[in-house]
Write a protein that holds these residues in place. Structure first.
Motif, PDB file in Angstrom:
ATOM      1  N   UNK A 285       0.827  -1.202   0.000  1.00 41.09           N
ATOM      2  CA  UNK A 285       0.000   0.000   0.000  1.00 41.09           C
ATOM      3  C   UNK A 285       0.867   1.259   0.000  1.00 41.09           C
ATOM      4  N   UNK A 286       1.613   1.427  -1.085  1.00 36.97           N
ATOM      5  CA  UNK A 286       2.414   2.639  -1.276  1.00 36.97           C
ATOM      6  C   UNK A 286       1.597   3.592  -2.135  1.00 36.97           C
ATOM      7  N   UNK A 287       1.185   4.747  -1.602  1.00 35.37           N
ATOM      8  CA  UNK A 287       0.358   5.668  -2.390  1.00 35.37           C
ATOM      9  C   UNK A 287       1.024   6.052  -3.705  1.00 35.37           C
ATOM     10  N   UNK A 288       0.251   6.055  -4.782  1.00 28.85           N
ATOM     11  CA  UNK A 288       0.792   6.361  -6.103  1.00 28.85           C
ATOM     12  C   UNK A 288       1.382   7.764  -6.153  1.00 28.85           C
ATOM     13  N   UNK A 289       0.740   8.729  -5.456  1.00 32.39           N
ATOM     14  CA  UNK A 289       1.252  10.094  -5.499  1.00 32.39           C
ATOM     15  C   UNK A 289       2.569  10.230  -4.750  1.00 32.39           C
ATOM     16  N   UNK A 290       2.756   9.416  -3.692  1.00 31.30           N
ATOM     17  CA  UNK A 290       4.030   9.426  -2.964  1.00 31.30           C
ATOM     18  C   UNK A 290       5.147   8.915  -3.869  1.00 31.30           C
TER      19      UNK A 290
END
Length: 393
Positions: A285-290
């Motif tokens: 769950x690594x945010x795409x925007x991060x």
């Protein structure tokens, strides 16, 4: 895009990825990956990186009801890991107590912190040593305390390496190993400050001795940066560590802090590749925007070259980055070039255990000849520089 995937060699192979999914994923993915992995897996001849995942594999397969005969072997790996880690924690509590009584703050890094706070089970995360961080101004005191307690390093005067290294290994008569750190990350400039790591750290106790660990966000950063490099031991464990950190209870990652640390410490290349890999292979769950923000942080040509060197399987090329950090990056920009050179020569003298500065060029010639011979013979034997040998020996 900054995520250059410098060389694929530091990443797990397809077979190792199957093992990671079998050890980490939910029932359907874990069981299908397990069935595929065991078709060609030979437990007696696993590479050491894969072997270190067997206790975690045992836990996950048990959770999903697997009752095959091979589970007895996996259970044995779990029990042995639990025993070895408990003994290691017991012995390491003594140096921690020395530090505490002498007013030296300590912070557990890597395996010890992960096992105690995130895995929460001494049998799941094999360790060969314990990493302890102290503040730089207390490093000499910590070294003296270790010497007084019978812990030895390979260097005659390890305190002389404090300005140039981030850590030194010690061992005791029982063969236990301890890495004493005074900086969290390898390769950072001498003036780089770790106060933010200390201020954000979490207090814990081990065997009744107070110490600290990195918070989940900084722990994830450390695991990813440490994992995104070539290692002669196949580097699977960082993937499991990162997944466990992100899934642990009360272990919420502060993505804003992670991006800030990444930018400030110029870690966008390893973090981009590591986070991208976790998202792709495990669905982390690594945010795409991060991930997009980190990949858009500009990296200089020098940073790219150094990252490629660090992820190279060629040991002699990797040593070039070590030389760079010792000679340039670890020194203040205000330090005159001639002083940088003198300080670096002093570092080499201490690192190689030499008595006089004039011995350095002779040792460099000797060491360079050995490296050239190694490259030459490996080439004609058809072996790539740094090629791994996948055996458990």
């Amino acid at each position: 895009m900054n995520g250059v995937m410098a060389t694929q060699d530091w990443l797990p192979t397809f077979q190792q990825e199957l093992l990671l999914r079998a050890a980490l994923q939910g029932e359907d993915d874990a069981l299908s990956s397990w069935l595929e992995w065991k078709k060609s897996a030979d437990l007696a001849n696993l590479d050491r990186g894969s072997a270190r995942l067997l206790p975690l594999l045992y836990q996950n397969l048990s959770l999903h009801g697997v009752e095959e005969r091979i589970m007895e072997r996996l259970k044995e790996e779990y029990i042995n890991t639990w025993r070895d880690n408990e003994l290691l924690f017991y012995e390491i509590s003594t140096p921690l107590r020395w530090f505490h009584e002498a007013g030296v703050e300590s912070l557990l890094l890597k395996g010890a912190a992960l096992s105690l706070h995130f895995y929460k089970d001494s049998g799941l995360r094999p360790m060969s040593d314990v990493d302890i961080l102290v503040r730089p101004q207390k490093a000499e005191t910590a070294i003296r305390l270790l010497h007084q307690g019978g812990w030895k390093s390979a260097y005659e005067s390890p305190e002389g390496l404090i300005p140039y290294r981030h850590a030194i290994e010690f061992s005791n008569e029982e063969g236990r190993r301890l890495d004493l750190h005074w900086k969290v990350l390898w390769g950072e400039a001498q003036e780089a400050n770790d106060d933010d790591f200390w201020e954000g750290s979490i207090p814990i106790e081990t065997d009744g001795v107070p110490t600290r660990i990195l918070n989940p966000t900084d722990q994830l950063l450390h695991v990813c940066v440490h994992g995104a490099a070539w290692n002669d031991l196949p580097p699977l464990r960082w993937v499991a560590d990162a997944a466990i950190i992100m899934r642990a209870e009360n272990s919420e990652v502060d993505w804003e802090r992670l991006m800030k640390q990444t930018r400030m410490r110029r870690l966008m290349l390893p973090m981009s590749d590591a986070l991208g890999y976790l998202r792709k292979i495990l669905g982390a769950n690594v945010p795409a925007d991060v991930l997009a923000t980190i990949r858009n942080i500009p990296a200089s040509p020098l940073e790219r070259v150094l990252y490629r060197l660090r992820t190279s399987p060629n040991r002699d090329l990797r040593r070039l980055s070590t030389l760079y950090y010792g000679l340039v990056a670890r020194r203040s920009s205000a330090t005159p070039p001639h002083q940088k050179l003198l300080e670096f020569l002093m570092y080499l003298k201490c690192f190689w255990g030499l008595k006089y500065l004039w011995q350095i060029p002779f040792y460099m010639a000797y060491d360079g000849t050995r490296s050239a011979k190694r490259i030459f013979f490996n080439f004609f034997r058809g072996k790539k520089p740094g090629q791994r040998s996948y055996s458990r020996t």
